[in-house]
Design a protein around this motif. Sequence first.
Motif, short mmCIF file in Angstrom:
data_model
loop_
_atom_site.label_atom_id
_atom_site.label_comp_id
_atom_site.label_asym_id
_atom_site.label_seq_id
_atom_site.Cartn_x
_atom_site.Cartn_y
_atom_site.Cartn_z
N HIS A 27 12.22 48.45 -56.36
CA HIS A 27 12.53 47.38 -57.31
C HIS A 27 13.27 47.97 -58.51
O HIS A 27 12.70 48.12 -59.60
CB HIS A 27 11.24 46.69 -57.77
CG HIS A 27 10.46 46.11 -56.65
ND1 HIS A 27 10.79 44.94 -56.04
CD2 HIS A 27 9.35 46.58 -56.00
CE1 HIS A 27 9.93 44.69 -55.06
NE2 HIS A 27 9.06 45.67 -55.02
N PRO A 28 14.54 48.33 -58.32
CA PRO A 28 15.29 49.03 -59.38
C PRO A 28 15.43 48.25 -60.68
O PRO A 28 15.63 48.84 -61.74
CB PRO A 28 16.64 49.32 -58.75
CG PRO A 28 16.71 48.51 -57.53
CD PRO A 28 15.33 48.12 -57.13
N ASN A 29 15.28 46.94 -60.63
CA ASN A 29 15.36 46.17 -61.87
C ASN A 29 14.23 46.53 -62.83
O ASN A 29 14.34 46.34 -64.03
CB ASN A 29 15.34 44.68 -61.56
CG ASN A 29 14.11 44.26 -60.78
OD1 ASN A 29 13.72 44.93 -59.82
ND2 ASN A 29 13.50 43.17 -61.17
N LEU A 30 13.14 47.09 -62.32
CA LEU A 30 12.03 47.51 -63.18
C LEU A 30 12.37 48.77 -63.98
O LEU A 30 11.74 49.05 -64.99
CB LEU A 30 10.77 47.74 -62.36
CG LEU A 30 10.18 46.51 -61.68
CD1 LEU A 30 9.00 46.92 -60.80
CD2 LEU A 30 9.75 45.50 -62.72
N PRO A 59 22.87 52.96 -61.72
CA PRO A 59 23.12 51.60 -62.21
C PRO A 59 22.28 50.61 -61.43
O PRO A 59 21.95 50.85 -60.27
CB PRO A 59 24.61 51.40 -61.93
CG PRO A 59 24.93 52.33 -60.82
CD PRO A 59 24.00 53.50 -60.97
N PRO A 60 21.91 49.50 -62.06
CA PRO A 60 21.14 48.48 -61.34
C PRO A 60 21.93 48.02 -60.11
O PRO A 60 23.13 47.77 -60.20
CB PRO A 60 20.99 47.34 -62.34
CG PRO A 60 21.28 47.95 -63.66
CD PRO A 60 22.19 49.11 -63.42
N ASP A 62 21.40 46.90 -55.56
CA ASP A 62 20.56 46.60 -54.42
C ASP A 62 19.73 47.84 -54.06
O ASP A 62 20.27 48.94 -54.04
CB ASP A 62 21.47 46.20 -53.26
CG ASP A 62 20.71 45.97 -51.99
OD1 ASP A 62 20.71 46.89 -51.15
OD2 ASP A 62 20.10 44.90 -51.86
N PRO A 63 18.43 47.68 -53.79
CA PRO A 63 17.58 48.84 -53.48
C PRO A 63 18.10 49.70 -52.33
O PRO A 63 18.01 50.92 -52.39
CB PRO A 63 16.23 48.21 -53.13
CG PRO A 63 16.23 46.90 -53.82
CD PRO A 63 17.66 46.44 -53.84
N ASP A 64 18.67 49.08 -51.30
CA ASP A 64 19.17 49.87 -50.18
C ASP A 64 20.37 50.72 -50.58
O ASP A 64 20.51 51.86 -50.14
CB ASP A 64 19.53 48.96 -49.00
CG ASP A 64 18.30 48.30 -48.39
OD1 ASP A 64 17.21 48.90 -48.46
OD2 ASP A 64 18.44 47.18 -47.86
N ARG A 65 21.23 50.17 -51.42
CA ARG A 65 22.39 50.96 -51.89
C ARG A 65 21.95 52.08 -52.82
O ARG A 65 22.49 53.18 -52.77
CB ARG A 65 23.41 50.05 -52.57
CG ARG A 65 24.21 49.25 -51.57
CD ARG A 65 25.46 48.72 -52.22
NE ARG A 65 25.13 47.67 -53.16
CZ ARG A 65 25.62 46.44 -53.11
NH1 ARG A 65 26.47 46.11 -52.17
NH2 ARG A 65 25.26 45.55 -53.99
N ILE A 66 20.98 51.81 -53.68
CA ILE A 66 20.47 52.86 -54.57
C ILE A 66 19.85 53.97 -53.74
O ILE A 66 20.10 55.15 -53.97
CB ILE A 66 19.46 52.29 -55.58
CG1 ILE A 66 20.21 51.49 -56.64
CG2 ILE A 66 18.65 53.41 -56.23
CD1 ILE A 66 19.34 50.88 -57.69
N ARG A 67 19.04 53.61 -52.75
CA ARG A 67 18.42 54.63 -51.91
C ARG A 67 19.49 55.47 -51.20
O ARG A 67 19.38 56.69 -51.13
CB ARG A 67 17.47 54.00 -50.90
CG ARG A 67 16.74 55.07 -50.10
CD ARG A 67 15.65 54.50 -49.22
NE ARG A 67 14.95 55.57 -48.57
CZ ARG A 67 13.82 56.10 -48.98
NH1 ARG A 67 13.24 55.65 -50.08
NH2 ARG A 67 13.25 57.09 -48.32
#
Length: 90
Positions: A27-30, A59-60, A62-67
């Motif tokens: 939940h990267p928005n957290l 940067p904020p 989508d969780p899959d892209r951040i991962r």
Amino acid sequence: MRRSLLAAQDAGAKMREAFGLALLLRHPNLAAEYGDALERSPPADPDCARLADALLRAPPDDPDRIRARLEDELGTALLERVTGAAHVRL
């Protein structure tokens, strides 16, 4: 006895650090909400600290892209060490 108590405390602290980071990864928005607290009290575990630093810089998104970006930056093995344990998986 004292040594085993300290080891148990260290294991508990690492488990809490890993769980919190797994939560932020999912939940990267957290991260925007809790980033200041994470910066003030960085994880003691080196792998958790590297992941925390990378999450704070990400940067904020989508969780899959951040991962995927963090896997490129830190390596899949590090992410699995921190977030792969059964008590941490979300």
